[in-house]
Design a protein around this motif. Structure first.
Motif, PDB file in Angstrom:
ATOM      1  N   PRO A  26      21.636 -24.003  19.470  1.00 47.37           N
ATOM      2  CA  PRO A  26      20.714 -23.155  20.238  1.00 47.37           C
ATOM      3  C   PRO A  26      20.505 -21.788  19.588  1.00 47.37           C
ATOM      4  N   GLN A  27      21.560 -21.230  18.989  1.00 46.92           N
ATOM      5  CA  GLN A  27      21.431 -19.923  18.351  1.00 46.92           C
ATOM      6  C   GLN A  27      20.530 -20.000  17.121  1.00 46.92           C
ATOM      7  N   SER A  28      20.730 -21.016  16.283  1.00 44.85           N
ATOM      8  CA  SER A  28      19.905 -21.106  15.075  1.00 44.85           C
ATOM      9  C   SER A  28      18.479 -21.514  15.416  1.00 44.85           C
ATOM     10  N   ALA A  29      18.308 -22.318  16.473  1.00 47.14           N
ATOM     11  CA  ALA A  29      16.956 -22.684  16.888  1.00 47.14           C
ATOM     12  C   ALA A  29      16.205 -21.448  17.358  1.00 47.14           C
ATOM     13  N   MET A  30      16.876 -20.559  18.055  1.00 42.31           N
ATOM     14  CA  MET A  30      16.235 -19.336  18.519  1.00 42.31           C
ATOM     15  C   MET A  30      15.870 -18.465  17.329  1.00 42.31           C
ATOM     16  N   THR A  31      16.740 -18.384  16.358  1.00 39.82           N
ATOM     17  CA  THR A  31      16.416 -17.559  15.205  1.00 39.82           C
ATOM     18  C   THR A  31      15.272 -18.184  14.410  1.00 39.82           C
ATOM     19  N   ARG A  52       7.712 -14.093  13.506  1.00 39.45           N
ATOM     20  CA  ARG A  52       7.613 -13.018  12.516  1.00 39.45           C
ATOM     21  C   ARG A  52       6.703 -13.431  11.360  1.00 39.45           C
ATOM     22  N   LEU A  53       6.839 -14.673  10.893  1.00 37.74           N
ATOM     23  CA  LEU A  53       6.015 -15.147   9.783  1.00 37.74           C
ATOM     24  C   LEU A  53       4.548 -15.254  10.180  1.00 37.74           C
ATOM     25  N   ARG A  54       4.279 -15.686  11.398  1.00 36.62           N
ATOM     26  CA  ARG A  54       2.887 -15.755  11.864  1.00 36.62           C
ATOM     27  C   ARG A  54       2.269 -14.362  11.901  1.00 36.62           C
TER      28      ARG A  54
END
Length: 112
Positions: free
Chosen positions: A59-64, A71-73
């Motif tokens: 869940p933590q890495s999915a959120m990041t 951010r990329l968009r």
């Protein structure tokens, strides 16, 4: 002399998953893999060069990942905006260059 071993993709995937659970150094020791090799696989995964397959995100890495996507968009929008501005400036400079070139030719002809 150190022996160069070849590891198949599935072995690397399982090793990286284990490293994420118990730590890289401990996983390398348990599997009998050199630490640098384990660090390389984990780094490859982090850079997107070693896919762990479905269900490998916490869940933590999915959120990041979601935050990174946002951010990329935003960065793409800003770059597109800057690209449009630079194209307009380039068009203006081309017109100005043509104007001054024509003006120079005209003044050269009148001097003759």
């Amino acid at each position: 002399m150190a022996e160069n071993r070849k590891y198949d993709h599935e072995y690397k995937v399982q090793a990286v998953k284990l490293a994420k659970e118990i730590g890289q150094a401990k996983a390398a020791k348990e599997l009998g893999v050199p630490k640098n090799t384990m660090y390389g696989w984990v780094r490859a995964n982090r850079l997107g060069n070693l896919d762990l397959g479905a269900g490998s995100q916490t869940p933590q890495s999915a959120m990041t990942l979601n935050e990174e996507l946002i951010r990329l968009r935003q960065q793409v929008k800003e770059l597109e905006k800057e690209n449009r501005r630079l194209k307009k400036e380039n068009d203006f400079l081309e017109e100005a260059s043509a104007f001054f070139a024509a003006s120079r030719l005209k003044s050269a002809k009148t001097k003759e």
